[in-house]
Design a protein around this motif. Structure first.
Motif, PDB file in Angstrom:
ATOM      1  N   GLN A   8       0.823  -1.213   0.000  1.00  0.00           N
ATOM      2  CA  GLN A   8       0.000   0.000   0.000  1.00  0.00           C
ATOM      3  C   GLN A   8       0.853   1.257   0.000  1.00  0.00           C
ATOM      4  O   GLN A   8       0.510   2.261  -0.642  1.00  0.00           O
ATOM      5  CB  GLN A   8      -0.934  -0.011   1.210  1.00  0.00           C
ATOM      6  CG  GLN A   8      -1.971   1.107   1.175  1.00  0.00           C
ATOM      7  CD  GLN A   8      -3.026   0.943   2.238  1.00  0.00           C
ATOM      8  OE1 GLN A   8      -3.012  -0.019   2.990  1.00  0.00           O
ATOM      9  NE2 GLN A   8      -3.949   1.878   2.310  1.00  0.00           N
ATOM     10  N   GLU A   9       1.994   1.225   0.690  1.00  0.00           N
ATOM     11  CA  GLU A   9       2.811   2.424   0.800  1.00  0.00           C
ATOM     12  C   GLU A   9       3.505   2.811  -0.510  1.00  0.00           C
ATOM     13  O   GLU A   9       3.967   3.941  -0.660  1.00  0.00           O
ATOM     14  CB  GLU A   9       3.861   2.266   1.915  1.00  0.00           C
ATOM     15  CG  GLU A   9       4.723   1.018   1.792  1.00  0.00           C
ATOM     16  CD  GLU A   9       4.167  -0.124   2.637  1.00  0.00           C
ATOM     17  OE1 GLU A   9       4.973  -0.913   3.127  1.00  0.00           O
ATOM     18  OE2 GLU A   9       2.932  -0.194   2.795  1.00  0.00           O
ATOM     19  N   THR A  10       3.577   1.881  -1.451  1.00  0.00           N
ATOM     20  CA  THR A  10       4.200   2.225  -2.731  1.00  0.00           C
ATOM     21  C   THR A  10       3.290   3.093  -3.585  1.00  0.00           C
ATOM     22  O   THR A  10       3.749   3.820  -4.462  1.00  0.00           O
ATOM     23  CB  THR A  10       4.548   0.955  -3.537  1.00  0.00           C
ATOM     24  OG1 THR A  10       3.336   0.250  -3.856  1.00  0.00           O
ATOM     25  CG2 THR A  10       5.479   0.044  -2.752  1.00  0.00           C
ATOM     26  N   GLY A  11       1.998   3.007  -3.336  1.00  0.00           N
ATOM     27  CA  GLY A  11       1.052   3.825  -4.084  1.00  0.00           C
ATOM     28  C   GLY A  11       0.689   3.282  -5.449  1.00  0.00           C
ATOM     29  O   GLY A  11       0.009   3.947  -6.231  1.00  0.00           O
ATOM     30  N   TYR A  12       1.142   2.056  -5.757  1.00  0.00           N
ATOM     31  CA  TYR A  12       0.813   1.465  -7.052  1.00  0.00           C
ATOM     32  C   TYR A  12      -0.441   0.613  -6.923  1.00  0.00           C
ATOM     33  O   TYR A  12      -0.401  -0.522  -6.453  1.00  0.00           O
ATOM     34  CB  TYR A  12       1.953   0.584  -7.562  1.00  0.00           C
ATOM     35  CG  TYR A  12       3.252   1.333  -7.776  1.00  0.00           C
ATOM     36  CD1 TYR A  12       3.274   2.562  -8.421  1.00  0.00           C
ATOM     37  CD2 TYR A  12       4.460   0.791  -7.345  1.00  0.00           C
ATOM     38  CE1 TYR A  12       4.453   3.246  -8.629  1.00  0.00           C
ATOM     39  CE2 TYR A  12       5.655   1.472  -7.542  1.00  0.00           C
ATOM     40  CZ  TYR A  12       5.645   2.700  -8.177  1.00  0.00           C
ATOM     41  OH  TYR A  12       6.823   3.372  -8.377  1.00  0.00           O
ATOM     42  N   GLY A  13      -1.575   1.158  -7.362  1.00  0.00           N
ATOM     43  CA  GLY A  13      -2.810   0.396  -7.275  1.00  0.00           C
ATOM     44  C   GLY A  13      -2.970  -0.588  -8.409  1.00  0.00           C
ATOM     45  O   GLY A  13      -3.676  -1.586  -8.300  1.00  0.00           O
ATOM     46  N   LYS A  14      -2.278  -0.298  -9.549  1.00  0.00           N
ATOM     47  CA  LYS A  14      -2.385  -1.151 -10.734  1.00  0.00           C
ATOM     48  C   LYS A  14      -0.983  -1.379 -11.300  1.00  0.00           C
ATOM     49  O   LYS A  14      -0.252  -0.434 -11.569  1.00  0.00           O
ATOM     50  CB  LYS A  14      -3.280  -0.495 -11.783  1.00  0.00           C
ATOM     51  CG  LYS A  14      -4.695  -0.226 -11.308  1.00  0.00           C
ATOM     52  CD  LYS A  14      -5.572   0.347 -12.408  1.00  0.00           C
ATOM     53  CE  LYS A  14      -5.138   1.741 -12.822  1.00  0.00           C
ATOM     54  NZ  LYS A  14      -6.062   2.337 -13.828  1.00  0.00           N
ATOM     55  N   VAL A  15      -0.645  -2.656 -11.479  1.00  0.00           N
ATOM     56  CA  VAL A  15       0.699  -3.020 -11.923  1.00  0.00           C
ATOM     57  C   VAL A  15       0.622  -4.016 -13.073  1.00  0.00           C
ATOM     58  O   VAL A  15      -0.216  -4.919 -13.069  1.00  0.00           O
ATOM     59  CB  VAL A  15       1.513  -3.644 -10.758  1.00  0.00           C
ATOM     60  CG1 VAL A  15       2.893  -4.076 -11.244  1.00  0.00           C
ATOM     61  CG2 VAL A  15       1.629  -2.658  -9.609  1.00  0.00           C
ATOM     62  N   ALA A  16       1.472  -3.839 -14.081  1.00  0.00           N
ATOM     63  CA  ALA A  16       1.553  -4.783 -15.205  1.00  0.00           C
ATOM     64  C   ALA A  16       3.001  -5.201 -15.399  1.00  0.00           C
ATOM     65  O   ALA A  16       3.913  -4.370 -15.358  1.00  0.00           O
ATOM     66  CB  ALA A  16       1.014  -4.141 -16.482  1.00  0.00           C
ATOM     67  N   LEU A  17       3.200  -6.486 -15.609  1.00  0.00           N
ATOM     68  CA  LEU A  17       4.537  -7.038 -15.778  1.00  0.00           C
ATOM     69  C   LEU A  17       4.635  -7.806 -17.084  1.00  0.00           C
ATOM     70  O   LEU A  17       3.845  -8.718 -17.338  1.00  0.00           O
ATOM     71  CB  LEU A  17       4.858  -7.979 -14.604  1.00  0.00           C
ATOM     72  CG  LEU A  17       6.162  -8.771 -14.701  1.00  0.00           C
ATOM     73  CD1 LEU A  17       7.363  -7.833 -14.665  1.00  0.00           C
ATOM     74  CD2 LEU A  17       6.260  -9.787 -13.568  1.00  0.00           C
ATOM     75  N   GLY A  18       5.584  -7.432 -17.944  1.00  0.00           N
ATOM     76  CA  GLY A  18       5.791  -8.128 -19.207  1.00  0.00           C
ATOM     77  C   GLY A  18       6.729  -9.307 -19.053  1.00  0.00           C
ATOM     78  O   GLY A  18       7.813  -9.180 -18.476  1.00  0.00           O
ATOM     79  N   VAL A  19       6.306 -10.459 -19.549  1.00  0.00           N
ATOM     80  CA  VAL A  19       7.109 -11.689 -19.477  1.00  0.00           C
ATOM     81  C   VAL A  19       7.028 -12.389 -20.828  1.00  0.00           C
ATOM     82  O   VAL A  19       5.940 -12.539 -21.388  1.00  0.00           O
ATOM     83  CB  VAL A  19       6.588 -12.642 -18.382  1.00  0.00           C
ATOM     84  CG1 VAL A  19       7.364 -13.956 -18.399  1.00  0.00           C
ATOM     85  CG2 VAL A  19       6.659 -11.994 -17.018  1.00  0.00           C
ATOM     86  N   ASP A  20       8.172 -12.815 -21.377  1.00  0.00           N
ATOM     87  CA  ASP A  20       8.141 -13.530 -22.658  1.00  0.00           C
ATOM     88  C   ASP A  20       9.376 -14.406 -22.817  1.00  0.00           C
ATOM     89  O   ASP A  20      10.143 -14.594 -21.867  1.00  0.00           O
ATOM     90  CB  ASP A  20       8.000 -12.548 -23.831  1.00  0.00           C
ATOM     91  CG  ASP A  20       9.103 -11.500 -23.857  1.00  0.00           C
ATOM     92  OD1 ASP A  20      10.262 -11.855 -23.586  1.00  0.00           O
ATOM     93  OD2 ASP A  20       8.808 -10.326 -24.159  1.00  0.00           O
TER      94      ASP A  20
END
Length: 288
Positions: A47-59
């Motif tokens: 919560q303290e990072t402030g990132y409510g939405k995160v996307a991670l690219g993997v390939d």
């Protein structure tokens, strides 16, 4: 909190998808070492990072270690971290074309054979595709169409049913579209081409539509077509089909086929349950 793993076939649009998510307020990271994925997920979702939405690219740039992603995902579940998998796919023909246009080599290509690299990648990435929550086939998609679909899913939180429907009008005199799944022939209807004031118009003009749809056979055909498509789509979704091309043809692809394609598109838009695109091959126009 929302954590999206963006993956798929090389050349299918993963980088574009990440840019779209970034525009939509997601914190995005691409191709980080797999041993760090678990820690990245933990930190980014605090919560303290402030990132409510995160996307991670993997390939497959991860090399042979990509298979370790299955274990990484299992660890995330074990720690109570929920995630979604978005898998970008495309036909072999579309991928080959894109690689040749950009003059890039496939990351798994041996001896420079793009086809060989694609085949090996499909086998390697199959386990992620099987776990995917959303599969988008970008074979015939424009960037704006991909953006539209992703906004439905990741901004408006609409349910995505993993199928993108293209309604395509065409002229039989120029050949049946090779990517058609369902083909319907409407040459049995009266042809506006032989009406002088309609000859130079198209099925996008109201006068032509009125002429075509004043025929009882056209109205009956359209109703049966709508019923059949509504019947078939859930079964296609259930079997894992993610791209459906419904082609409607007349002689020149200017009047009757365009009219019926427009009418079918209007009907399906009212349901708003599937990804949808309208294209008139002989008129070179598309709508989504």
């Amino acid at each position: 909190m929302r954590f999206v793993v963006v993956t798929g076939m090389s050349g299918a649009g993963k980088s574009t998808a990440l840019k779209i998510l970034e525009d939509q307020g997601y914190f995005c990271a691409d191709n980080i070492p797999l041993p760090l994925v678990e820690k990245f997920a933990e930190l980014s979702l605090l919560q303290e990072t402030g990132y409510g939405k995160v996307a991670l690219g993997v390939d497959v740039r991860a090399g042979a270690k990509i298979k370790e992603m299955k274990q990484v995902l299992e660890h995330l579940v074990g720690k109570g971290i929920s995630y979604e998998i978005l898998f970008l796919d495309a036909s072999d023909a579309a991928l080959v074309k894109r690689y040749k246009e950009t003059r890039r080599s496939h990351p798994l290509a041996r001896n420079g054979r793009i086809e060989e690299g694609i085949s090996l990648e499909r086998t390697t990435m199959q386990f992620l595709k099987e776990q995917a929550d959303v599969i988008i086939d970008t074979s015939t998609m424009l960037t704006r169409e991909l953006r539209s679909e992703m906004e439905k899913i990741y901004v408006n939180s609409q349910e995505y049913r993993n199928i993108y429907v293209t309604i395509l009008s065409f002229g039989f005199k120029y050949g049946i579209p090779t990517d058609s799944d369902l083909v319907f022939d409407v040459r049995f209807l009266p042809n506006p081409f032989y009406v002088e004031e309609l000859k130079h118009l198209t099925g996008q003009d109201q006068a032509v539509q009125d002429f075509v749809m004043q025929n009882d056979a056209a109205v009956c055909f359209l109703k049966k077509l709508e019923d059949m498509v509504e019947f078939l789509l859930p079964y296609y979704v259930a079997e894992g089909k993610n791209q459906l091309v419904i082609s409607i043809g007349c002689t020149g692809g200017q009047h009757r086929s365009v009219t019926l394609a427009e009418k079918l598109y209007e009907h399906m838009c009212s349901h708003n349950e599937y990804g949808l695109k309208l294209e008139h091959r002989e008129l070179s126009t598309r709508r989504n």
